[in-house]
Write an enzyme that holds these catalytic residues in place. Structure first.
Site, mmCIF file in Angstrom:
data_model
loop_
_atom_site.group_PDB
_atom_site.id
_atom_site.type_symbol
_atom_site.label_atom_id
_atom_site.label_comp_id
_atom_site.label_asym_id
_atom_site.label_seq_id
_atom_site.Cartn_x
_atom_site.Cartn_y
_atom_site.Cartn_z
ATOM 1 N N SER C 67 74.188 -63.255 17.273
ATOM 2 C CA SER C 67 75.504 -63.909 17.249
ATOM 3 C C SER C 67 76.441 -63.358 16.187
ATOM 4 O O SER C 67 77.648 -63.612 16.245
ATOM 5 C CB SER C 67 75.344 -65.412 17.038
ATOM 6 O OG SER C 67 74.832 -66.008 18.192
ATOM 7 N N LYS C 70 79.347 -61.604 17.450
ATOM 8 C CA LYS C 70 80.510 -62.311 18.001
ATOM 9 C C LYS C 70 81.766 -62.096 17.163
ATOM 10 O O LYS C 70 82.869 -62.016 17.698
ATOM 11 C CB LYS C 70 80.221 -63.820 18.070
ATOM 12 C CG LYS C 70 79.190 -64.212 19.117
ATOM 13 C CD LYS C 70 78.770 -65.684 18.937
ATOM 14 C CE LYS C 70 77.777 -66.120 20.014
ATOM 15 N NZ LYS C 70 77.232 -67.466 19.750
ATOM 16 N N TYR C 195 76.824 -57.743 26.821
ATOM 17 C CA TYR C 195 76.631 -58.740 25.760
ATOM 18 C C TYR C 195 75.237 -58.643 25.154
ATOM 19 O O TYR C 195 75.077 -58.736 23.939
ATOM 20 C CB TYR C 195 76.873 -60.146 26.324
ATOM 21 C CG TYR C 195 76.792 -61.226 25.265
ATOM 22 C CD1 TYR C 195 77.809 -61.357 24.311
ATOM 23 C CD2 TYR C 195 75.721 -62.107 25.212
ATOM 24 C CE1 TYR C 195 77.743 -62.340 23.334
ATOM 25 C CE2 TYR C 195 75.655 -63.094 24.240
ATOM 26 C CZ TYR C 195 76.668 -63.203 23.303
ATOM 27 O OH TYR C 195 76.598 -64.184 22.338
ATOM 28 N N TYR C 247 76.980 -72.046 13.666
ATOM 29 C CA TYR C 247 76.586 -72.939 14.765
ATOM 30 C C TYR C 247 77.100 -74.364 14.479
ATOM 31 O O TYR C 247 78.120 -74.518 13.817
ATOM 32 C CB TYR C 247 75.064 -72.909 14.958
ATOM 33 C CG TYR C 247 74.554 -71.528 15.299
ATOM 34 C CD1 TYR C 247 75.022 -70.838 16.414
ATOM 35 C CD2 TYR C 247 73.618 -70.903 14.494
ATOM 36 C CE1 TYR C 247 74.551 -69.563 16.714
ATOM 37 C CE2 TYR C 247 73.143 -69.629 14.805
ATOM 38 C CZ TYR C 247 73.612 -68.969 15.917
ATOM 39 O OH TYR C 247 73.153 -67.712 16.221
ATOM 40 N N VAL C 265 70.523 -65.646 15.624
ATOM 41 C CA VAL C 265 69.158 -66.164 15.781
ATOM 42 C C VAL C 265 68.078 -65.177 15.399
ATOM 43 O O VAL C 265 66.894 -65.524 15.363
ATOM 44 C CB VAL C 265 68.875 -66.657 17.219
ATOM 45 C CG1 VAL C 265 69.648 -67.920 17.512
ATOM 46 C CG2 VAL C 265 69.130 -65.575 18.228
#
Lengths: 311, 311, 311, 311
Positions: C67, C70, C195, C247, C265
């Protein structure tokens, strides 16, 4: 007629079979007065449309209507106010949510309880009870129950009503939410007062079975033949009992038993076998969705024996 | 220092530029006392950390704190009770939902308001205000605001408080929901009484700017240098102002303006430019998420001019 | 300057203090390639804006961005396409929900992911990566990471990408939901392919710390001084890192640590201390919200020592 | 017997009465092949349990089963796999949500579609169709429909299936969500392929009425008397048709019409009057909940005339 085989012994035998299930359930704890119930009690009565009566188990005890009252207040309000007014305030759809849920209210637009069998909808119906004061409304409701049950001494249990009145925080939350969006007109505390008393009306299995018999007869008094509930209203109530009468296990109950029924957290269940008989059950040990665990089993076994599913 | 360029004329020029936006917004209608506000009013004050003051627009009028009070009650309660107690009752996460939403409460397990800036969380904080009675709690809160604003005559507006008290159905719904799950300890009507008065505390732009300056100075009084709010508490409050101070437009505000700020439906905004100045704004015409439409624009233009985003 | 005190020994001491927390966390199990990580690893690197470097713990190992990617794809897309296009597809609000949640998509109208840090939003951003083909888009993304990290040999891990590609059912669910409502234009399988590779880009702590340093310097390369990310884009990215980078614990992290940060993660965290340094952390044991448990603790301890919260 | 009065003229008269309602509805637009339907078409057929047939309106046209197929695949799968296996994958409760909703999946724990009449549940049932390959599963399903409808030439419409296959993004989203949580075992694209073909099976009103007659007869072929569906399965299907057969208007339909029925977005409705007749309706103009607007009205009028509500 299969009912020929139905008698006190048969009923007692079936009760004996389901009694052990009571140990797997739990008595409702959140209302102190209900928490004192005897968990292993199981009782049932059948009232046939031709006036015969069968009983079994620990019958004779009284218990409070709790959510079973929802279908009776709905019947009274429908006959007094008509479908149009009632359904402009409350919807007709099962919700799939627990009876106390508030999220669906927030997601619905305009704000409208999904149906009269969840708490939000039942509270909105109580707000519509006929009568100029809350005392008058309560008196009218109790009179109505007395007529349906064929007993003039039915009363509400003051201790239970008081106990629930003190702790009805979720119901007040639902009411204030609905008040904000104009779903209810009355005062929240008045409606709570009335609703807790309506839920606290005391009854026994036989009286409950007789009310079931009235619905079986499409609203007719099984003794006098008078129309206590209009045919249309009785039909609507039976429909709601099928689609949402057994909390968020209604769909499963329809598949496994298949008759109109309404349960309450006191452990009561009223079931309606159309044109045959009404059933009143008391078994305070509840399953995780709030239905009498032994009562559900008993109805399943009765359906296996007497094949009464409407489906 | 860019603040050198900041003066009354500059501020007035910026206000002139944003005044037309007021016509695109709407005054809050749901509280009768707020609905009477003059939609085209736009006023602002700046209070620098070295004690200089600038004002522009229709300043001088008072308005009620409304949700801006949430950050002040939080500061008081944090300093009185400590983080551990506060955050065992209320969470720290932005929710993305409107401030009045109840669904997130139902979906959270255990039941806990997401943060102290949405109504549920703010009500739980009000329940924790120091004081043995609701009168004492209110007095303590008002004293606190007086100290922060540097003005001993600050009071709450009785008409606004009464008006809100009559109509706070959603907040009562939130409170009863939380009462059910033990999030609040006090009586719902006491908390509503206290909360509506807390929201109805009257202030003007300059006083609000001064409170902003206290946060700018990490809790220090800009005149006396005394620590009115602990550094840690001031830091926590500024964090919440960034993550959830501007209702469910907080994320957008952080990106477009980038300073800690808290708005209220009266049209007030308190903004905090760390180590530089506090800003108090009044513009009762709101956008669709409840923030002063001209106030938001003014802060955007000030950021363009004075580059105060912390990001 | 407090950074004077920062050196390899100091960093190692802090890592020693937080290592025991790793035992309380769990390695991500849902991606087979991640499940093989060494749970007790803890490593960190600091890259100061003046080019000094400190490292401690089990550094030297590589791990995948997951993540963390992102925020890098967002930076690239923002600089290529501009705010207007990006924010017409993806929102700016923190959601309070887990990163994989789909309900908020259903409840939003029009359908729009809440922000680019939850999976739905990140997938929509990946759809906007510059390049005519998915191969070109991937090459552009990897080139971008290489520039930011100052290392031309950075590649994606094929095994991890394959493993995730096989099991990305939730992301496909999100993508098809968005496809239905026109949020994405590309083909679902192409976006998933891209992705999963973007998430599988391999990096070590020092490279990650250097990327953090670029954000610390508002987009400037810490060695060459060239603008790798525009100032505005760097500012937007830092804002999202604060409001939704960790998160659904982002609010808590902002209060407890208070710097822009993004976790993955794999156990990586990139943290940005504005105008001072970037931090790269690896600690694969995760807490229940998906953040490196030892990494979070390390940042808390570093903030206590070096006081770097922006609030 | 009231059916004595039922004849072609009577049926035509009722259709004439409801035809104007078609103008108030809209043809489904989201499937190109359906968007070409003739909005004002209204047709109906009745198939009595003793084999008489009545027709009226624009009958003779074929249309695709769409969601009506859900009840037929359920019947086949229940008889092949048994209740236990089926209900370990799919629930029995009405949901109150639109048929395409995904939120309830996210909120349910463990993940399980609420019932087999919403898309999520129907897709999980399709996954259970008997057969070793998707071709075999499809062949088995079509054979089953042929038997029920008493016509060996029934086929699926390739254009409609292709059109839906290209655009079934929401169903893919539901499937991948369920795939993540182990609700389905097959491949998403295989299930979509099968489901779109199952939905595209073409039928006319009379064939649909005959299938309804099979359910009326508790699973018996109205001509040969053979048991095409087991009694228990027919009963379960009728129950689901009552509690969730008419999308999120099922509760209202139960109250206003009161027979088991299943509708599809093609404008078809199959209704079952137990022990009396089956009804097949086609009217492609839909109301806002996806049911044939004229078809619903026709069933209401038929119930007024022939009093067939089961409640």
């Amino acid at each position: 007629m299969k009912e020929r085989q139905l008698n006190d012994d048969e009923l007692q035998n079936l009760i004996n079979e389901v009694e052990p299930y009571a140990n797997k359930g739990e008595v409702a704890e959140y209302i102190p007065a209900l928490a004192r119930a005897n968990k292993t009690d199981v009782a049932a009565a059948v009232y046939t449309v031709d006036g015969r009566v069968f009983q079994g188990g620990t019958y004779g005890h009284t218990f409070t209507l709790q959510s079973i009252s929802k279908v009776l207040s709905l019947a009274l309000v429908l006959d007094e106010r008509g479908e149009e007014e009632v359904f402009s305030n409350v919807g007709m759809e099962p919700s799939g949510d627990p009876y106390y849920s508030i999220s669906k209210l927030e997601f619905s637009n305009p704000t409208k309880p999904y149906n009269p069998m969840i708490n939000a909808g039942a509270l909105a119906i109580t707000d519509l009870l006929p009568g100029r004061s809350k005392e008058r409304k309560l008196a009218n409701f109790i009179d109505y129950v007395r007529q349906l049950a064929g007993n003039n001494r039915i009363e509400y249990n003051k201790n239970v009503a008081d106990s629930e009145f003190q702790t009805s925080f979720l119901n007040r939350s639902l009411l204030y939410y609905m008040k904000q969006f104009g779903v209810i007109g009355g005062k929240v505390e008045d409606i709570i007062d009335l609703y807790t008393k309506q839920c606290a009306v005391e009854i026994d299995c036989l009286q409950l079975a007789r009310i079931g018999a009235v619905f079986s007869l499409n609203g007719k008094d099984p003794e006098k033949g008078t129309q206590l509930i209009s045919e249309r209203t009785a039909s609507i109530c039976k429909t709601f009992m099928v689609t949402c009468g057994m909390y968020n296990a209604s769909g499963e109950f329809a598949i496994k038993v298949g008759v109109p029924a309404k349960s309450g957290v006191s452990g009561g269940i009223m079931a309606v076998v159309p044109n045959r008989f009404g059933i009143g059950i008391y078994g305070p040990a509840l399953d995780d969705r709030g239905n009498s665990i032994a009562g559900w089993k008993l109805l399943q076994k009765m359906n296996e024996r007497y094949a009464f599913s409407i489906f």
